[in-house]
Write an enzyme that holds these catalytic residues in place. Structure first.
Site, PDB file in Angstrom:
ATOM      1  N   LYS A   1       1.023  -1.282   0.230  1.00 19.00           N
ATOM      2  CA  LYS A   1       0.036   0.103  -0.102  1.00 19.00           C
ATOM      3  C   LYS A   1       1.041   1.260  -0.177  1.00 19.00           C
ATOM      4  CE  LYS A   1      -3.446  -2.777  -0.380  1.00 19.00           C
ATOM      5  NZ  LYS A   1      -4.477  -3.235   0.627  1.00 19.00           N
TER       6      LYS A   1
HETATM    7  C1  LIG Z   1      -5.343  -4.448   0.932  1.00 17.32           C
HETATM    8  C2  LIG Z   1      -6.913  -4.194   0.850  1.00 17.32           C
HETATM    9  C3  LIG Z   1      -7.350  -4.647   2.063  1.00 17.32           C
HETATM   10  C4  LIG Z   1      -7.036  -5.206   3.292  1.00 17.32           C
HETATM   11  O1  LIG Z   1      -5.872  -4.702   3.832  1.00 17.32           O
HETATM   12  P1  LIG Z   1      -5.185  -5.357   5.277  1.00 17.32           P
HETATM   13  O2  LIG Z   1      -4.342  -4.325   5.766  1.00 17.32           O
HETATM   14  O3  LIG Z   1      -4.195  -6.403   4.216  1.00 17.32           O
HETATM   15  O4  LIG Z   1      -6.140  -6.143   5.839  1.00 17.32           O
HETATM   16  C5  LIG Z   1      -8.796  -4.236   2.020  1.00 17.32           C
HETATM   17  N1  LIG Z   1      -9.388  -3.572   1.112  1.00 17.32           N
HETATM   18  C6  LIG Z   1      -8.710  -3.511  -0.281  1.00 17.32           C
HETATM   19  C7  LIG Z   1      -9.561  -2.897  -1.260  1.00 17.32           C
HETATM   20  C8  LIG Z   1      -7.505  -3.720  -0.234  1.00 17.32           C
HETATM   21  O5  LIG Z   1      -6.660  -3.356  -1.593  1.00 17.32           O
END
Ligand SMILES: *Cc1c(COP(=O)(O)O)cnc(C)c1O
Length: 386
Positions: free
Chosen positions: A184
């Site tokens: 992210k």
């Molecule tokens: C990465 C992601 C998540 C989950 O995030 P985590 O921190 O891994 O739990 C949720 N929604 C979307 C759209 C994502 O891309």
């Protein structure tokens, strides 16, 4: 000459991050503690929100968010089929029903008309996903939520930083959830944050993220803390560690610089690919800014003799890593079995799924790599034009 392997993603980890983590390790306070508090304050300030609650993933934030909003067994939550598993799984933790919505063909956001069609007396919340980093039409979703007395929870896993009508994402809906997963735009390895203006919801999330202990329970091992705590509900083990928070603080200082670089990369891709007739490129909208977490192109598959999967394979043979966001939820075996989801019920998302391709976009991607990716993709498509 062949280029070196270009990974789909590389997190930005510099000396700042490394030093920040070392400092925490040396302090010997390695779980939830002062760094988490500092990170929450800094994040809340950056977003411009009253409360930021740090947890160990965005999935945890979404779960705690729905809990704070009072989701109960038998309730329904409306969310897009074009999203990651996390969005719908947390709804099922409550024995509530995830109601999947088809996509808009341009932005890949959930279609507000389909949202409206799917509202029933059991609907409790709308979960908006800011796909790729472009905010959804929040005015429309807020209107639908208000009209029908529903909560609006936002999955902003892709949307740090982004604005909708001049307001930063994280300040719009009832609760907004961010992800600090390795891929992210800000990472703590694993981690997440929930933001809200509502002090009761913030308090509830703070209690439930650490076993249902009353607030500031983490201090029980510190000099100012005390050993006694009381459990007020059956909570979860969702707390963020100081190691993660230190990484997050170091990243937060650079979040704007990271964003500027991704924006430059997106503009470069668009300039290099815009006259390719075999592709549709991601668009920006006037009333919002795009965080450019993802750069998703759509292949015009009617004009190609190869599939999207073959394009991915050929790019890989040229040492370029790409990905697909997402395999729509309705296409997964669990959803087909448990909720009888069918392609015909999600025609737009089903079609998009066969055409979408996410290109690498992260600050350390070099101009030379951007050129290589764009020209290789063009060559592959042109060689396989129908
Ligand atoms: C990465 C992601 C998540 C989950 O995030 P985590 O921190 O891994 O739990 C949720 N929604 C979307 C759209 C994502 O891309």
């Amino acid at each position: 000459m062949e280029n070196q392997w270009i990974p789909f993603h590389l997190p930005e980890i510099g000396e700042k991050e490394i030093q920040a983590v070392l400092e925490v390790l040396k302090s010997r306070w390695i779980t939830t503690g002062p760094k988490v508090q500092t990170f929450e304050k800094a994040f809340a300030h950056y977003i411009g929100t009253s409360h930021a609650v740090a947890v160990n993933s965005c999935t945890a934030a979404l779960h705690l968010g729905l809990d704070a909003l009072g989701l109960k067994e038998g309730d329904e939550v409306i969310l897009p089929t074009m999203t990651f598993a996390a969005c719908a799984e947390v709804v099922q933790y409550f024995k509530a029903l995830p109601v999947l919505v088809d996509s808009l063909p341009d932005t890949l956001h959930m279609d507000p008309e389909d949202v409206e069609r799917k509202i029933t007396p059991k609907t409790r919340a709308i979960m908006a996903v800011h796909y790729g980093g472009l905010p959804c039409d929040l005015e429309e979703l807020t209107y639908l939520a208000k009209q029908n007395n529903l909560a609006l929870i936002e999955d902003a896993a892709h949307a740090l930083p982004a604005f909708y009508k001049g307001k930063k994402i994280g300040t719009w809906g009832d609760i907004t959830c961010f992800s600090f997963y390795a891929t992210k735009t800000l990472t703590t390895g694993e981690g997440g944050m929930a933001t809200t203006e509502n002090p009761q919801w913030a308090k509830r999330m703070q209690v439930m993220r650490l076993h249902g202990m009353d607030q500031d329970a983490w201090k029980r091992y510190s000099h100012e803390g005390r050993w006694y705590y009381s459990i007020v509900d059956a909570g979860f083990k969702y707390n963020m560690t100081d190691i993660q928070a230190a990484l997050g603080l170091a990243q937060l200082e650079q979040v704007e610089a990271f964003f500027q670089r991704r924006k430059t990369i997106a503009q470069a891709y668009t300039a290099l690919l815009k006259d390719c007739p075999l592709l549709e490129l991601p668009e920006e909208k006037e009333d919002r800014t795009h965080a450019w977490h993802l750069y998703v192109v759509k292949l015009k598959k009617e004009q190609l003799s190869i599939s999207r999967n073959q394009v991915i394979q050929k790019l890989k043979e040229h040492n370029i890593g790409t990905s697909v966001h997402f395999i729509p939820l309705h296409k997964h075996p669990h959803y087909q079995k448990a909720f009888h989801t069918k392609d015909e019920d999600y025609p737009i998302a089903t079609d998009l799924y066969e055409r979408i391709l996410s290109l690498p976009i992260y600050p350390s991607l070099t101009d030379a790599q951007i050129n290589t990716i764009a020209s290789t993709l063009r060559d592959i498509l042109e060689e396989n034009q129908r």
